[in-house]
Design a protein around this motif. Structure first.
Motif, short mmCIF file in Angstrom:
data_model
loop_
_atom_site.label_atom_id
_atom_site.label_comp_id
_atom_site.label_asym_id
_atom_site.label_seq_id
_atom_site.Cartn_x
_atom_site.Cartn_y
_atom_site.Cartn_z
N GLY A 102 0.78 -1.21 -0.07
CA GLY A 102 -0.03 0.04 -0.17
C GLY A 102 0.90 1.39 -0.08
N PRO A 103 1.68 1.63 0.93
CA PRO A 103 2.49 2.47 0.98
C PRO A 103 3.33 3.03 -0.13
CG PRO A 103 2.66 1.72 3.14
CD PRO A 103 2.00 0.69 2.19
N PHE A 135 2.98 6.53 -5.99
CA PHE A 135 2.66 6.69 -7.40
C PHE A 135 1.11 7.07 -7.48
CE2 PHE A 135 6.03 3.92 -6.93
CZ PHE A 135 7.15 4.25 -8.13
N GLY A 136 0.62 7.52 -6.52
CA GLY A 136 -0.92 8.09 -6.78
C GLY A 136 -2.00 7.02 -6.82
N ILE A 137 -1.30 5.50 -6.34
CA ILE A 137 -2.39 4.32 -6.61
C ILE A 137 -2.67 4.01 -5.01
CG2 ILE A 137 -2.67 2.13 -7.16
CD1 ILE A 137 -0.09 2.53 -9.28
N ASP A 138 -3.96 4.35 -4.90
CA ASP A 138 -4.56 3.75 -3.45
C ASP A 138 -5.31 2.72 -3.46
OD1 ASP A 138 -3.45 6.55 -2.35
OD2 ASP A 138 -5.33 7.55 -3.59
N GLN A 139 -4.76 1.89 -2.27
CA GLN A 139 -5.53 0.67 -1.97
C GLN A 139 -6.52 0.97 -1.04
OE1 GLN A 139 -2.07 -2.10 -1.45
NE2 GLN A 139 -3.11 -3.32 -3.04
N ARG A 140 -7.84 0.49 -1.13
CA ARG A 140 -8.83 0.69 -0.28
C ARG A 140 -9.65 -0.74 -0.18
NH1 ARG A 140 -6.06 4.57 0.47
NH2 ARG A 140 -6.83 6.78 0.25
N GLY A 141 -9.70 -1.06 1.04
CA GLY A 141 -10.36 -2.44 1.23
C GLY A 141 -11.61 -2.18 1.97
N LEU A 142 -12.69 -3.55 1.92
CA LEU A 142 -13.78 -3.30 2.56
C LEU A 142 -14.03 -4.87 2.92
CD1 LEU A 142 -16.55 -1.61 0.38
CD2 LEU A 142 -15.41 -1.03 2.64
N ALA A 143 -14.46 -5.22 4.26
CA ALA A 143 -14.67 -6.57 4.73
C ALA A 143 -16.02 -6.59 5.55
CB ALA A 143 -13.33 -6.77 5.54
N ASP A 181 -9.92 -9.50 6.77
CA ASP A 181 -9.07 -8.62 6.05
C ASP A 181 -7.68 -8.74 6.25
OD1 ASP A 181 -9.38 -7.06 8.25
OD2 ASP A 181 -9.63 -5.12 6.92
N ALA A 182 -7.56 -9.73 7.09
CA ALA A 182 -5.88 -9.81 7.51
C ALA A 182 -4.91 -9.87 6.34
CB ALA A 182 -5.90 -10.95 8.47
N TYR A 183 -5.07 -10.70 5.42
CA TYR A 183 -4.04 -10.81 4.39
C TYR A 183 -4.49 -9.90 3.02
CZ TYR A 183 -3.95 -15.34 6.51
OH TYR A 183 -3.61 -16.32 7.52
N GLY A 184 -5.01 -8.78 3.34
CA GLY A 184 -4.92 -7.70 2.44
C GLY A 184 -3.57 -6.94 2.40
N SER A 185 -3.21 -6.66 1.09
CA SER A 185 -1.79 -6.03 1.07
C SER A 185 -1.76 -4.49 1.00
CB SER A 185 -1.32 -6.41 -0.32
OG SER A 185 -2.11 -5.87 -1.33
N ALA A 186 -2.93 -3.93 1.70
CA ALA A 186 -2.67 -2.32 1.83
C ALA A 186 -2.04 -1.94 2.95
CB ALA A 186 -4.07 -1.77 1.57
N VAL A 187 -2.42 -2.58 3.95
CA VAL A 187 -1.70 -2.18 5.50
C VAL A 187 -1.15 -3.54 6.14
CG1 VAL A 187 -3.41 -0.25 5.65
CG2 VAL A 187 -4.09 -2.43 6.42
N PRO A 188 -0.28 -3.47 7.02
CA PRO A 188 0.17 -4.39 7.84
C PRO A 188 -0.82 -4.95 8.52
CG PRO A 188 1.74 -2.69 8.11
CD PRO A 188 0.26 -2.13 7.40
#
Length: 593
Positions: free
Chosen positions: A418-419, A424-432, A439-446
């Protein structure tokens, strides 16, 4: 209408399979079956080790067409057959320019010794040996022949063993990538390059430990074959590199010459006359000889590659590079039901893989033992992590001195991008929806603290289960296994001292032990009955193209004919008569043991 179109498409696909694919396969099979048999009369075998060598023969969908890729088991079995063949007068080995897998070199050395014991000369020829991988393993194979030739002016650079690791931690920090991984424990270093910028003390200790053990074992074997003290041989090798002429003066090799000179020397030793050179693969085209005949036998089940769940029918048409848990379990089930099979040899060459797939295979090992059929594991190049787990409860474990084994531990986690993408202006956002771990295995945040605690507890459970399996199988205390586990890799020689394996030896030793445990008569050759692990090459077509069940079932029956030895023999005879041929480790977040 939709159902009609789907049905029509399925019928069309079935017709294509029957009218196009089926004839093509039959033609390819006929061509393979009709290849001339290995030349009769006096011959010298030429074995070229400069190509890649797998541990076991190809198991892909079309391997029945006659793959010629060399395998460690195929070489050992073929050389044993050649040793007993009065037409085979000698063996020429072309050595690789780099290192070989040490355990493969060990097995080949023993097979060469058996070949020589039959009174047949062997020459190893090298065009240079360079410091890639474990060059001392290649040197050991050359030394085992007693006639080590090198091309004039070539280089001998078997001065030791080295490895190199690329650490990515500083690059990850620079670009905002986080490797959010956990290990059980400090020696489980597969993900260390993501977590550190240099070797940790434990990583360095483990790496140098198994490298040193292999280096000592290979130089000791080479010294024994050349009749010198190991320390003296080490000193000479380590003082290199040398050109071939200097290596000859120091007694590191036996003769200089081109490969044609080596061929001529072998023919002269064989008595001269008309002696043809025969490629080893052409000579050894029939690799299932040990399975012919009837009566009590030892079953051979092969397992090479990463361990994953499922079946090879979904792997397409390439050669399989994985151990599919369903396939291996089904092979065990067939061996258990076979009244001729009195014991099973499980040949393992695996760095590990899925914990659940490994547990499924381990359950099959238990089932075989419960059915009164002992299981002997023969370890190849490596049997580590999940590869050790599936071996741990065998009746007996046989490993080469240089097999990499152990690695009793797990690791798992995820990469956080995510960071890095945000720069590069690419924002990852998740919903669960659901629980906090959803959402533990999402790649946006630790991992959150709560997620990390849950993941850590899960890892502890898996590790404890692994330790418990090993303790029960090896009859060791849990405390002792925890002491020698922690993810550390050992060589077979080290593992023997620790109680993780029972015996140092090759595949032939494992077969003999299985025969003994299965109650087969002592002093007689043990018949080996190979149990095919690969599923039908056509069974995956149903899901791939939606072919009708009837069409695929018919192709499956043809595939059975291709794989059944008796059916093959009848078809071989028919083809010869018609053509006039003479008889003759997976990805996170899954925790990985």
């Amino acid at each position: 209408m939709k159902q009609f179109v789907l049905t029509l498409a399925g019928v069309f696909a079935g017709l294509v399979l029957f009218l196009v694919v089926m004839p093509l396969v039959l033609i390819l099979w006929a061509v393979a079956a009709a290849k001339p048999a290995a030349p009769a009369g006096a011959q010298i075998l030429s074995l070229d080790l400069r190509q890649s060598i797998s541990d076991q023969e190809a198991s892909g969908a079309f391997s029945f067409l006659g793959s010629r890729k060399l395998s460690t088991l195929g070489l050992a079995q073929g050389l044993d057959r050649a040793a007993a063949d009065t037409n085979v007068k000698g063996l020429l080995i072309r050595l690789p320019e780099g290192g070989m897998a040490p355990a493969a070199a060990d097995e080949l050395r023993l097979a060469i010794q058996r070949f020589k014991a039959a009174g047949k000369p062997v020459i190893a020829h090298s065009q240079g040996l360079y410091p890639s991988g474990m060059p001392v393993a290649s040197y050991m194979v050359g030394a085992s022949t007693g006639a080590f030739w090198m091309q004039p002016a070539s280089s001998l650079q078997a001065t030791g063993a080295a490895s190199e690791e690329t650490f990515l931690k500083r690059a990850f920090d620079k670009y905002g990538i986080t490797a959010d991984y956990q290990q059980r424990y400090e020696y489980k270093n597969a993900v260390n390059p993501y977590l550190h910028d240099d070797y940790t003390p434990a990583h360095k200790e483990a790496q140098l430990g198994w490298m040193g053990s292999i280096y000592d074992a290979e130089t000791a074997a080479a010294a024994a074959d050349r009749g010198v003290a190991p320390a003296d041989l080490k000193a000479k090798l380590e003082a290199g590199p040398y050109v071939a002429e200097d290596a000859l003066k120091l007694g590191l090799i036996d003769k200089l010459g081109q490969v044609q000179d080596a061929e001529a020397a072998l023919k002269a030793k064989a008595g001269g006359g008309t002696i043809r050179m025969t490629d080893f693969a052409a000579y050894d085209k029939s690799r299932d000889d040990d399975g012919e005949g009837s009566g009590n036998a030892v079953a051979l089940i092969g397992a090479e590659g990463d361990i994953i769940t499922g079946t090879s029918r979904d792997a397409g048409f390439g050669d399989s590079t994985h151990i599919y848990s369903d396939d291996v379990s089904n092979a065990f089930a067939r061996a258990i039901k076979d009244s001729e099979v009195k014991a099973i040899v499980l040949r393992v060459s695996s760095p590990g893989g899925s914990d659940t797939a490994s547990e499924q295979i381990l359950a099959s090992v238990r089932a075989a033992k419960a059915a009164g059929k002992p299981v002997v594991v023969s370890m190849g190049t490596y049997a580590a992590s999940g590869g050790y787990l599936i071996s741990s409860e065998a009746s007996e474990i046989v490993a080469n001195a240089t097999t990499l084994t152990g690695s009793i531990g797990v690791f798992g986690g995820k990469f956080v991008y995510g960071p890095a993408l945000a720069r590069f202006g690419i924002d990852q956002r998740g919903l669960a929806v659901g629980g906090p771990f959803s959402d533990a295995y999402g790649s946006a945040v630790p991992f959150t603290p709560a997620q990390r605690a849950s993941f850590s507890a899960w890892m502890d459970t898996i590790y404890a289960g692994f330790v418990g399996r090993v303790a029960a199988g090896r009859k060791l205390s849990v405390e002792r296994v925890r002491e020698i586990a922690k993810g550390r890799v050992w060589t077979g020689a080290q593992a023997k001292e620790l109680g993780l394996v029972d015996r140092i030896g090759d595949y032939k030793v494992a077969v003999a032990e299985a025969g003994r445990l299965g109650g087969l008569p002592a002093g007689k050759t043990v018949r080996v009955k190979k149990v095919n692990v690969r599923t039908s090459p056509f069974s995956g077509l149903r899901s791939a193209v939606g072919a009708s069940a009837r069409s695929v079932a018919m192709l499956d029956q043809m595939a059975w004919l291709f794989s059944d030895p008796k059916a093959q023999a009848l078809m071989d005879e028919a083809v010869r008569a018609r053509m006039g041929v003479g008889a003759g480790t997976l990805r996170a977040p899954t925790p990985l043991p």
